[in-house]
Each structure stands twice: as structure tokens, then as C-alpha cells.
Write a protein that holds these residues in place. Structure first.
Motif, short mmCIF file in Angstrom:
data_model
loop_
_atom_site.label_atom_id
_atom_site.label_comp_id
_atom_site.label_asym_id
_atom_site.label_seq_id
_atom_site.Cartn_x
_atom_site.Cartn_y
_atom_site.Cartn_z
N ARG A 125 -8.28 -4.45 -2.87
CA ARG A 125 -6.89 -4.57 -3.28
C ARG A 125 -6.13 -5.50 -2.34
O ARG A 125 -5.25 -6.24 -2.76
N SER A 173 -0.93 -9.55 -2.80
CA SER A 173 -1.87 -10.57 -2.34
C SER A 173 -2.05 -11.66 -3.38
O SER A 173 -2.07 -12.84 -3.07
N GLY A 187 -6.24 -9.01 -3.45
CA GLY A 187 -5.62 -9.40 -4.71
C GLY A 187 -6.47 -9.10 -5.93
O GLY A 187 -6.23 -9.66 -6.99
N ILE A 188 -7.49 -8.26 -5.78
CA ILE A 188 -8.33 -7.93 -6.94
C ILE A 188 -7.70 -6.75 -7.68
O ILE A 188 -7.40 -5.72 -7.07
N PHE A 230 0.83 -1.21 0.00
CA PHE A 230 0.00 0.00 0.00
C PHE A 230 0.87 1.27 0.00
O PHE A 230 0.44 2.31 -0.45
N ASP A 241 -0.11 -3.11 -4.71
CA ASP A 241 -0.77 -3.78 -3.58
C ASP A 241 -1.50 -5.07 -3.95
O ASP A 241 -1.38 -6.08 -3.27
N PHE A 242 -2.28 -5.05 -5.06
CA PHE A 242 -3.07 -6.24 -5.33
C PHE A 242 -2.22 -7.43 -5.73
O PHE A 242 -2.57 -8.56 -5.48
N ARG A 275 -3.81 -9.51 4.37
CA ARG A 275 -3.78 -8.62 5.53
C ARG A 275 -5.18 -8.29 6.01
O ARG A 275 -6.15 -8.44 5.29
#
Lengths: 303, 526
Positions: free
Chosen positions: B384, A109, B387-388, A58, A105-106, A116
Motif C-alpha cells: 500500500r 502514494s 501505491g498498489i 495509514f 493510503d495507496f 515512505r
């Protein structure tokens, strides 16, 4: 030798984050071990959440390297080679290295598998508990639905994947004890249940590292104990390592294997819970005394 | 009085209802005794003569007593059930339709009953909308109106007793009604008169329903405030007009092509602006809408400027044109030529396009990308963290919404045969957005109701000629449309700030599908 030195999962090196003239995190290095519950503690404003935001993409750190490993530990030897290349990740059979500071950020993940939760709960309050858990499986379902095209046509492959995703959601509903409320909007749940749901939602992305920002904030002692059990269960059953920010010392001392203490953006202590608890610097930071007085205060605390 | 009867599990005090009805009758007798019971007539020598009309008075008072009694028994007598309906979440479709049925029923019954009273009393309401014109006898008119009144009462009762199961039938029933609408219009208004109903009401409303459903994907589901939606409508319209005129391509090839071109423009606009949020996004989309219009106005070689494009080829039924030639539809099928065939064809065409939009929206909501849109509206940062890829997700919503706008645009230019930049001003965007917001963001039914009220209401205003008899011949009700439009917007936003249908239906469930209250659903800020 400690596990975080022997088998590190995440390595932060010389992480610095400046906001204009303010240095929020100053040359911070630590590692989190695979299978460990690592706690990041420190007084208010110490920069803990900033570190979290850097790890999860982020924030872009001003300086430093944040690397995460998948698979065998040997791959760490290739870290410098991977850093020298412009890529965000280096993946080969059975192992992978991810340079989190380079990722948006995405992707942190989606690819690096770091999930998170947030200090102020961020659930999709207008969607049901079940839908929250399904949204978390977005990327898996997206692939299964052939980027929507096959799904729109209603092909059996997608229907199977959707069923599997609901089964997975049920598994997590069972773990967090919210099966009866699966069809209620997430915003209607009591606070403690929302905290648990947020953890379950993060776990539905199948992370290797789960970052929890103050998971015990606002929980009563009973809920706190349940949370401890849930987190230990995640480590045992799901093999996910945990990194958490916490102020509640009953949680930190009871479940964590490794504690890192920050004060004014700098690391002041790093070790096992017992070591940190007795570290005079930590006591000074928390009680707010000058270094000369530490011994006197420490004696007072211990007596 | 202990004669309580059980209706639908609730007790109704008949005695109390009768007493109340009689009291109402007494009040009516006092009021109407002078108004209707007495009439002044000029006799041959121009003298005013007082005429007593006990029969008319009796009819009026009788209607009021009976009506009040029926209302007491069937509507107000059910106070407990009414309260239960309020206590349960009645903000949804069911509550909406219950209230709608009740309202329409009351209006129909009242108008019919009052008109019957007036006719029996010797006059008639000026230009009664429901009274059939012509030379019908008083008896048959009263019969028709009595049926209408009965229909109104049935509607009220239906509204009061509607269950979830009945509400589930509303969708198929609505589609059935829309499919039968041209036939109903022809039967009701005759061969010539139905043209206006099918074209001005049917097609016009359906175009806006389709545009509303298209924009609903962007604003209602993904939560992206788009003030320039009409730009995609214009791209679709000009794509069809130019390609059909220049290259002679058929409507059926150009319809998908126009959709693709619009979606393409949606992506081109989306890439740079979708990182903006909230107000900033709204301003940029607003500007984009104006840029497209300005290009159309100023690039005269390309678009004809203000003069627009005329003589746009009309769509054909698989190659059969709708004209008066021997090759035309009427001649082929051995029918007498009439413009209504084309209108009916266009009606079914836009109906199919609109239903396609609805179908895709319903299916998309259950796809992962549809859930991601709604999640995006709820909380972008959480998306986000899961993971989108929010940029791609927003782009798909933007492109899909633009594509349906393009479909509607190419239909529009095929229907009109003439387009100019005048049709694509900001006020169009505002009206489509108003339909989506008033309908309740994300609700397909809500969009339909809002489109019928806003677009159909505007058209109805043109028909209200009897107001001229009240306000004088210079009064043009159509001029007050803006005022009424604005006032109704304010009223609805005060009464139902989340739109007419403010609940959300979940896309997946384990045991039962519970609707989610609008209070929990976020509106989206980007």
C-alpha cells in the motif's frame, strides 16, 4: 524568510490524532519546504510515527488538514476552495493540490506521490532485489500493460515499458551500490543494504516527497555517512523533498535544512538546525528537566 | 589396492566396493541358506522331504553381490557429490526430482530383483504388480524383470547426475508424456483395460491438477487462504448443467460462460470479505462454500436438491457427438463404436484446460499484477505504501482463481453427465488446498506431484488386491485411505514444512536466475 514558509510543499494544519482517550498528536501545524530536508525529531513516544502515518494515509487524523502541492506555488491560494469541495484532490494544468487526510493510503502514494519507508524494514524478503524495485513501479507498468490484457498478449509497448522499468531499477541499484546483488533475495541482504534498498524502492515510485522513518537506525557511523550522501543526492539529483524522523543527531544536524521538534504530541520547536539545537525547550525535553532548571542545565551542556 | 577409477571426476575405491559386496553376499548366504537353499516337499506318501536348491541360492546371492557392488560404485561411492548436492540448495525442483528418481529407481530395482529371485527359487511374489499376467514362460518374465531392474539402476544413476539443464527439460518432457499417456495406456493395458487408466487416473488427476493450479493463484501467489474454493467449482458445474439442459447451448459456448459466472461470484464474494485477513478470511470463505452447497441442496426447483441434475449433455467434437448413432464420431470416421473415444477426447480436453491454467499463471507472474500478488503475500502494508490498490489486486487473484475453478467445474459436469451437491462438499476444498500446500505454495510442479500422489495414490489403493492375501478377504485397502492420507500429510509437513518444492523462481533477473529459498518467502496472512 525560510524556504518552508516561502515555498511550502506540504502543510499540516491543526493536526490532532486521538486513540480513544490518548492524544497522540495535539494540534500540530508545520510545513515542509520544497527541496528541503525536513527532520521531525523528539523523544520516544512523542508522536512522530503517528504524524507519518497520518501524512501517508495509514491513519485518518481525528482533526486537521494535510495538504500537498504539485507544481507552481501559487496554487496554495486555492486551498480553501479545494477544501470546501468534497474531492480528495484538485488538479489543473501545471499544478495540483492533494488533501492527504481524505485519501486512502495507496492513493497517497499513487496520486499525491508521497513515498515512505518504515521503522522496521518492510521489504518483500522472498523476492529479489530487482523484483522489489519492479513492484514499486507497479502503477506505471500496470498502465503500460493495458491493465494486464495487452501485456498478456505480449505487445511491444509493454515490452518497452518493462525494459524501461528494469533500466530504472538498474539506475537505483547503481545509486545504492547493490548492482552485484540484484538477483539475490532481499531478505538475504545485510541490514544496512536493506535500509538503502527500501529507500531506493520508495524512490522508484517517483515521489515528490519522501518520508523516511528512522533511516539511520541500526547503521554504523560509516553507513550513516553513506546514507547522508544518498539523501543529499536524492535532493540534488532527483529534486525530491525529504521528510525524516531520526534519532541520530549526526544525520539530523548534518543534512537537514529544517527541524521540527515534537514532545507529547505537541510541537515545541521549529526552525533551522542551529536554532533548534540551542532551544532551551528542546534541551529540556531531551534531558528531561523542569522549565526552571533549564538555564542551569543549558549552561552545563554548553560548557 | 590402488586401482581407483575416475567416474565423473570423483574417485571410487573399487577394491573397497568389492570387499563390501562380498561381505553382503556372505550375510545373504547365511540368511537365505535356510530360507531358499532348503525346501520341504511332500512326496506321494505325504512325507516331508528336504530338498536342496543350490542353484536358486546361488542366483539370489549373486544378485545381492552384484547389486551391492553396483550400488557401491554408482551410488554410495559418490558420497562427496552427494554431500555437495545437500550443501547446495537442493530443496528445489532439481533436488526433488533427484530424490524422486532415486526412490523410484531403488523400488523398481529391488522389486524386480527380489521377484526374479523368487521365481528362480520356484515361487513368485503374490500378484506382482509389474509381472505380466498370463501364460508367459518363466524365461521371458525374468527377461522383462531384468530389463525393469536395469531401468531402475539407470533411473538411480540419472537421479544422481541430473543437472540444471536436464531439469529444464522436465516441463516439456512432462507435457510430452501427458500427451502420449492415452496411447501408452492403450498399448500397456489393451483397448478395454485402458479406459480405467485414462479415466480414473488421467482425467481424475488432471481435474485436480487444474483445480490446484487455479487455487494456487489465490493461495500460493496472492497468499489469500481460501477454504471455499469448491464453491466456484460448483458454480461452474451447475452453470453448465443448467444452461445446457434448459437452453441447449453447446459446451464450447458454456465453458467460457461458466468461467465468467464463477469469476463473477468470486468478485461478489471478494468485495466484502477481502478486507479480512488470515483466519477470518478462511472462515468466511469456508462459510461461502457451504452456503453455495446449501442453496443447491435446498432450492429444489432450481437445482434439483439432493437428487441433483442428470442427463447433462455431453461435449461434442465441433458438433460431432460421441455416440453409437450414424452421426456419431465412430461412424463418421469409419471406426467401430467404443466408449473410449469419448474418454480420450475428454482427456485431451482437460489436458488443454489444465495447460491453459498453467500458461496463464506463468504469464501472469511476469505481469505487474502477478508481481503485485506475490508482493501482497510478502507484505501488504509495504504494497500500500507503494501505491498498489490492494483490494483490486486481491480481487483479480480471487476472480482469476474462481474462473479456472469454473472451467474445471463445467468440464466436470460435462464428463460426469450427472451432478449433485454431494460432489461439492468441504472435503473437496480441503483436498484441493492440501494439494496446493503439499506441493509447495506457488509451485506449479509441486501441485502436479501432490495431485499425482494424493489423487493417484487414492486410486492405486483400490488396486492393491494382493493385500487381501495378507490381511484376509475382509480387508479393503480403500477404507484406509483417510488414515494414510492424514499420516502422509503429517510426515510431509514435518519433513518439508514449506511443501515439496519450497523454492521460488524470480520473475525477472539481471544476470542469473537464482532460486529463492522458501525460508525467506512469506506465507501470507490475508
Amino acid at each position: 524568510m525560510n524556504r518552508w514558509e516561502e515555498k511550502p510543499l506540504l502543510k499540516l494544519e491543526h493536526l490532532t490524532m486521538r486513540f480513544g482517550g490518548l492524544v497522540a498528536v495535539n494540534d500540530l501545524s508545520f510545513s515542509a519546504g520544497e527541496g528541503d530536508i525536513t527532520a521531525l525529531i523528539g523523544p520516544n513516544g512523542a508522536g512522530k510515527t503517528t504524524v507519518f502515518n497520518c501524512i501517508t494515509g495509514f491513519y485518518k487524523p481525528t482533526e486537521g488538514r494535510i495538504a500537498l502541492r504539485h507544481g507552481e506555488a501559487k496554487v496554495w491560494d486555492e486551498l480553501d476552495a479545494a477544501t470546501a469541495r468534497p474531492d480528495r484532490r484538485m488538479v489543473r494544468a501545471g499544478a495540483g493540490l492533494y488533501l492527504l487526510e481524505r485519501m486512502p493510503d495507496f492513493e497517497v502514494s499513487a496520486h499525491a506521490k508521497v513515498a515512505r519507508t518504515f521503522q522496521n524494514i518492510r521489504l518483500f524478503s522472498g523476492m529479489t532485489v530487482l523484483e522489489n524495485l519492479l513492484v514499486a513501479q507497479h502503477n506505471a507498468l500496470m498502465t503500460a500493460s493495458g491493465f494486464t490484457v495487452l501485456g498478456l498478449l505480449g505487445l511491444p509497448a509493454y515490452r518497452k515499458a518493462e525494459k524501461a522499468s528494469i533500466e530504472k531499477a538498474k539506475y537505483w541499484l547503481d545509486r545504492i551500490d547493490l548492482m552485484d546483488r540484484a538477483d539475490d533475495p532481499a531478505g538475504d541482504l545485510p541490514y544496512g543494504a536493506q535500509r538503502r534498498l527500501e529507500i531506493a524502492r520508495a524512490m522508484c515510485t517517483e515521489p515528490v516527497l519522501l518520508c523516511l522513518d528512522e533511516p539511520a537506525a541500526g547503521l554504523n557511523p560509516r553507513e550513516s555517512a553513506d546514507l547522508n550522501a544518498l539523501l543529499l543526492g536524492i535532493r540534488e539529483k532527483d529534486g525530491t523533498s525529504i521528510l525524516l524522523i531520526e534519532h541520530d543527531m549526526s544525520v539530523v544536524m548534518e543534512i537537514s535544512d529544517h527541524v521540527v521538534v515534537l514532545d507529547y504530541g505537541t510541537k515545541i520547536s521549529d526552525g533551522k538546525p542551529d536554532f533548534v539545537r540551542n532551544d532551551p525547550k528542546v534541551i529540556a525535553a531531551y534531558l528531561g528537566v523542569s522549565d526552571e532548571e533549564v538555564e542551569a542545565v543549558e549552561a552545563e551542556v554548553l560548557s | 589396492m590402488a586401482n581407483e577409477t575416475q567416474t565423473g571426476g570423483r574417485s571410487v575405491d573399487i577394491g573397497h566396493a568389492a570387499k563390501d559386496a562380498l561381505l553382503a553376499g556372505l550375510i545373504a548366504l547365511g540368511l537365505f541358506g535356510v530360507f531358499i537353499g532348503l525346501q520341504t516337499v511332500q512326496d506321494i506318501s505325504n512325507r516331508l522331504v528336504l530338498k536342496v536348491r543350490p542353484e536358486a541360492l546361488a542366483v539370489i546371492v549373486g544378485i545381492i553381490v552384484v547389486g551391492r557392488f553396483l550400488l557401491n560404485v554408482f551410488v554410495w561411492g559418490r558420497e562427496p557429490s552427494h554431500k555437495a548436492a545437500v550443501a547446495s540448495p537442493s530443496g528445489g525442483l532439481l533436488g526433488m526430482f533427484k530424490r524422486l528418481c532415486f526412490l523410484v529407481g531403488v523400488v523398481v530395482t529391488l522389486v524386480a530383483v527380489v521377484d526374479i529371485g523368487f521365481r528362480l527359487a520356484g515361487g513368485a511374489l503374490p500378484n506382482m504388480p509389474i509381472s505380466p499376467p498370463g501364460t508367459m514362460g518363466l524365461g521371458s518374465i525374468i527377461l522383462i524383470e531384468a530389463v525393469a531392474a536395469l531401468f531402475g539402476v539407470v533411473l538411480i544413476a540419472f537421479g544422481q547426475n541430473m543437472t540444471e539443464r536436464a531439469a529444464a527439460l522436465l516441463g516439456p518432457a512432462g507435457i510430452g508424456f501427458l500427451a502420449a499417456f492415452p496411447i501408452i495406456a492403450i498399448l500397456g493395458a489393451g483397448w478395454g483395460g485402458s479406459l480405467k487408466w485414462i479415466d480414473n487416473f488421467g482425467i481424475q488427476i488432471l481435474i485436480y491438477v487444474m483445480l490446484g493450479w487455479g487455487l494456487n493463484i489465490v493461495v500460493g501467489l496472492a497468499g489469500l487462504l481460501d477454504l471455499g474454493y469448491v464453491a466456484f467449482y460448483a458454480v461452474g458445474a451447475y452453470s453448465y448443467a443448467l444452461l445446457a439442459k434448459e437452453f441447449g447451448l453447446s459446451f464450447w459456448i458454456l465453458l467460457p460462460l461458466a468461467g465468467i459466472l464463477s469469476a463473477f461470484w468470486g468478485i461478489i464474494l471478494g468485495f466484502p470479505v477481502l478486507r479480512l485477513r488470515g483466519d477470518y478470511l478462511a472462515i468466511v470463505t469456508l462459510a461461502f462454500g457451504e452456503i453455495i452447497r446449501m442453496v443447491l441442496v435446498n432450492w429444489v426447483d432450481f437445482s434439483g436438491g439432493y437428487a441433483g441434475i442428470s442427463g447433462i449433455p455431453r461435449p461434442t467434437l465441433f458438433g460431432i457427438p460421441f455416440n453409437a448413432t450414424d452421426e456419431g464420431f465412430a461412424a463418421r470416421f469409419g471406426l467401430e463404436f467404443s466408449p473410449i473415444y469419448r474418454t480420450i477426447f475428454l482427456y485431451y480436453l482437460i489436458l488443454c484446460l489444465a495447460l491453459l491454467t498453467a500458461f496463464v499463471t506463468v504469464r501472469m507472474r511476469r505481469m505487474p499484477v502477478g508481481r503485485a500478488w506475490e508482493a501482497l503475500r510478502e507484505d501488504e502494508i509495504a504494497c500500500r505504501s507503494l501505491g498498489i490498490n490492494t483490494t483490486n489486486t486481491k480481487l483479480t487473484a480471487f476472480a482469476l482463481g474462481a474462473m479456472f475453478g469454473g472451467f474445471a467445474g463445467s468440464f466436470f459436469s460435462a464428463r460426469q453427465g450427472f451432478i449433485s451437491p454431494e460432489s461439492f462438499t468441504f472435503i473437496e476444498s480441503a483436498q484441493i488446498l492440501a494439494i496446493v500446500v503439499l506441493g509447495g505454495m506457488g509451485s506449479l510442479y509441486g501441485v502436479v506431484i501432490a495431485a499425482v500422489v494424493l489423487v493417484g495414490g487414492f486410486e492405486i489403493m483400490r488396486e492393491l488386491d494382493f493385500l487381501k492375501q495378507i490381511f484376509g478377504n475382509d480387508f479393503d485397502p480403500a477404507l484406509y485411505r483417510g488414515l494414510i492420507f492424514g499420516a502422509s500429510m503429517v510426515v510431509i509437513m514435518l519433513w518439508k514444512p514449506r511443501g515439496l518444492i519450497s523454492t521460488r523462481t524470480p520473475t525477472a533477473f539481471l544476470k542469473e536466475r537464482k532460486t529463492v529459498s522458501g525460508d525467506l518467502v512469506k506465507e501470507g496472512h490475508g
